[in-house]
Design a protein around this motif. Structure first.
Motif, PDB file in Angstrom:
ATOM      1  N   GLY A  11      -4.474-116.549  37.408  1.00 47.05           N
ATOM      2  CA  GLY A  11      -4.025-115.172  37.477  1.00 47.05           C
ATOM      3  C   GLY A  11      -3.630-114.817  38.892  1.00 47.05           C
ATOM      4  N   ALA A  12      -3.641-113.534  39.200  1.00 46.89           N
ATOM      5  CA  ALA A  12      -3.112-113.043  40.474  1.00 46.89           C
ATOM      6  C   ALA A  12      -3.911-113.535  41.673  1.00 46.89           C
ATOM      7  CB  ALA A  12      -3.061-111.519  40.462  1.00 46.89           C
ATOM      8  N   ILE A  13      -5.237-113.609  41.553  1.00 50.40           N
ATOM      9  CA  ILE A  13      -6.043-114.038  42.699  1.00 50.40           C
ATOM     10  C   ILE A  13      -5.678-115.460  43.108  1.00 50.40           C
ATOM     11  CG2 ILE A  13      -8.382-114.621  43.477  1.00 50.40           C
ATOM     12  CD1 ILE A  13      -9.398-112.257  41.853  1.00 50.40           C
ATOM     13  N   MET A  14      -5.618-116.363  42.136  1.00 45.51           N
ATOM     14  CA  MET A  14      -5.279-117.752  42.441  1.00 45.51           C
ATOM     15  C   MET A  14      -3.834-117.884  42.904  1.00 45.51           C
ATOM     16  SD  MET A  14      -7.372-119.544  39.315  1.00 45.51           S
ATOM     17  CE  MET A  14      -7.124-121.264  39.808  1.00 45.51           C
ATOM     18  N   ALA A  15      -2.943-117.047  42.357  1.00 45.92           N
ATOM     19  CA  ALA A  15      -1.554-117.075  42.809  1.00 45.92           C
ATOM     20  C   ALA A  15      -1.454-116.687  44.280  1.00 45.92           C
ATOM     21  CB  ALA A  15      -0.708-116.139  41.946  1.00 45.92           C
ATOM     22  N   ASN A  16      -2.228-115.691  44.686  1.00 49.60           N
ATOM     23  CA  ASN A  16      -2.252-115.309  46.101  1.00 49.60           C
ATOM     24  C   ASN A  16      -2.773-116.440  46.969  1.00 49.60           C
ATOM     25  OD1 ASN A  16      -1.693-112.278  47.010  1.00 49.60           O
ATOM     26  ND2 ASN A  16      -2.409-112.224  44.881  1.00 49.60           N
TER      27      ASN A  16
ATOM     28  N   ALA B  34      -2.023-121.038  29.186  1.00 47.42           N
ATOM     29  CA  ALA B  34      -1.717-119.629  29.408  1.00 47.42           C
ATOM     30  C   ALA B  34      -2.109-119.174  30.811  1.00 47.42           C
ATOM     31  CB  ALA B  34      -2.429-118.767  28.363  1.00 47.42           C
ATOM     32  N   ALA B  35      -1.500-118.071  31.230  1.00 49.00           N
ATOM     33  CA  ALA B  35      -1.839-117.415  32.493  1.00 49.00           C
ATOM     34  C   ALA B  35      -2.123-115.943  32.188  1.00 49.00           C
ATOM     35  CB  ALA B  35      -0.685-117.544  33.482  1.00 49.00           C
ATOM     36  N   ARG B  36      -2.390-115.165  33.226  1.00 47.86           N
ATOM     37  CA  ARG B  36      -2.527-113.718  33.066  1.00 47.86           C
ATOM     38  C   ARG B  36      -2.052-113.021  34.337  1.00 47.86           C
ATOM     39  NH1 ARG B  36      -9.118-112.660  32.831  1.00 47.86           N
ATOM     40  NH2 ARG B  36      -9.633-113.328  34.960  1.00 47.86           N
ATOM     41  N   ASP B  37      -2.068-111.688  34.315  1.00 42.92           N
ATOM     42  CA  ASP B  37      -1.583-110.892  35.448  1.00 42.92           C
ATOM     43  C   ASP B  37      -0.092-111.111  35.683  1.00 42.92           C
ATOM     44  OD1 ASP B  37      -4.270-110.159  35.760  1.00 42.92           O
ATOM     45  OD2 ASP B  37      -4.642-111.738  37.234  1.00 42.92           O
TER      46      ASP B  37
ATOM     47  N   VAL C  29       2.458-121.161  29.346  1.00 39.42           N
ATOM     48  CA  VAL C  29       2.651-121.039  27.902  1.00 39.42           C
ATOM     49  C   VAL C  29       2.171-119.648  27.490  1.00 39.42           C
ATOM     50  CG1 VAL C  29       2.207-122.077  25.651  1.00 39.42           C
ATOM     51  CG2 VAL C  29       2.237-123.510  27.693  1.00 39.42           C
ATOM     52  N   GLY C  30       2.910-118.636  27.870  1.00 38.20           N
ATOM     53  CA  GLY C  30       2.526-117.282  27.548  1.00 38.20           C
ATOM     54  C   GLY C  30       1.352-116.793  28.366  1.00 38.20           C
ATOM     55  N   THR C  31       0.759-115.687  27.905  1.00 34.77           N
ATOM     56  CA  THR C  31      -0.344-115.060  28.630  1.00 34.77           C
ATOM     57  C   THR C  31      -1.504-114.784  27.681  1.00 34.77           C
ATOM     58  OG1 THR C  31       0.620-112.864  28.242  1.00 34.77           O
ATOM     59  CG2 THR C  31       1.174-113.962  30.315  1.00 34.77           C
ATOM     60  N   ASN C  32      -2.680-114.609  28.299  1.00 37.76           N
ATOM     61  CA  ASN C  32      -3.886-114.245  27.557  1.00 37.76           C
ATOM     62  C   ASN C  32      -4.811-113.535  28.524  1.00 37.76           C
ATOM     63  OD1 ASN C  32      -6.626-114.470  26.321  1.00 37.76           O
ATOM     64  ND2 ASN C  32      -5.519-115.619  24.750  1.00 37.76           N
TER      65      ASN C  32
END
Length: 232
Positions: free
Chosen positions: A100-105, A120-123, A137-140
């Motif tokens: 999600g966003a934290i790991m992306a940062n 899947a990912a999120r954020d 593969v989409g979000t959850n």
């Protein structure tokens, strides 16, 4: 000798495509690279950008995880180098998000070029605003566990494509294509030639000089749907 003693779940030293070749590869669309690679290397369409504006080009740092667990992704981020694309074999699981966003940062600060998740990912909105290229593969909304060991920098399957550590990874709005590290220089030469040929063809189409593919009649005849004396 016990072979298991020589096995390392985490491989830290891998050969990578050179920065010069990565920079050259970045000018080409994923579809063009797949074409000159024998119409292969393109991941399944389930692996798609969280934001269509995303584009990624870099070298593969491969991760294999158990479905729903992201322990090894955290380890991969910790050891990633600038320009790496973290490619995760998450078994196409969509029951929770692996990133999600934290790991992306964290990835962005380290200079990671992008992430490709067969999971899947999120954020989505936050990652889009951040501008960090992530394919998934989409979000959850569900979060993952952080318990199960896996592999880093071993060959993995992602989106139906075998990815080796250090391979070239290129992604855009059409999806992700992977080129074997040893073939990159040759593929880029072919890509440059094809790009020029396609530009010429489009110019001919727009000018009216070419209204149909030159190969069409022969292909229709060979397939048996057009008689030898028939003209479209």
């Amino acid at each position: 000798m016990n072979d298991s003693l020589d096995f390392r779940a985490i491989v830290t030293d891998i050969a990578r495509v050179s920065p010069e070749l990565v920079a050259r590869a970045a000018q080409f669309a994923s579809s063009l690279l797949a074409d000159v690679n024998g119409r292969r290397g393109g991941m399944h369409g389930r692996v798609a950008p969280l934001d269509r504006r995303f584009r990624v080009c870099g070298t593969a740092l491969t991760v294999e995880v158990r479905p729903g667990d992201n322990l090894m992704i955290h380890a991969a981020i910790a050891m990633a180098r600038p320009g790496d694309v973290i490619v995760v074999d998450g078994k196409a699981d969509q029951t929770c998000a692996l990133m999600g966003a934290i790991m992306a940062n964290q990835c962005q600060v380290k200079g990671v070029a992008g992430v490709v998740l067969d999971a899947a990912a999120r954020d989505r909105d936050e990652i889009g605003e951040l501008g960090f290229p992530m394919y998934a593969v989409g979000t959850n909304s569900n979060g993952p566990t952080k318990l199960v060991p896996g592999l880093i920098n071993h060959p993995v399957q992602c989106g139906g494509v075998t990815v080796h550590p250090g391979d070239l990874v290129v992604g855009d709005a059409d999806g992700v294509v992977v080129i074997e590290r040893e073939k990159v220089a040759t593929i880029l030469e072919l890509a440059a030639e094809k790009l020029e040929a396609e530009r010429r063809r489009i110019a001919n189409i727009q000018s009216g000089a070419e209204t149909r593919p030159a190969w069409l009649a022969a292909a229709l005849s060979a397939s048996g749907v057009l008689a030898a004396d028939q003209v479209l």
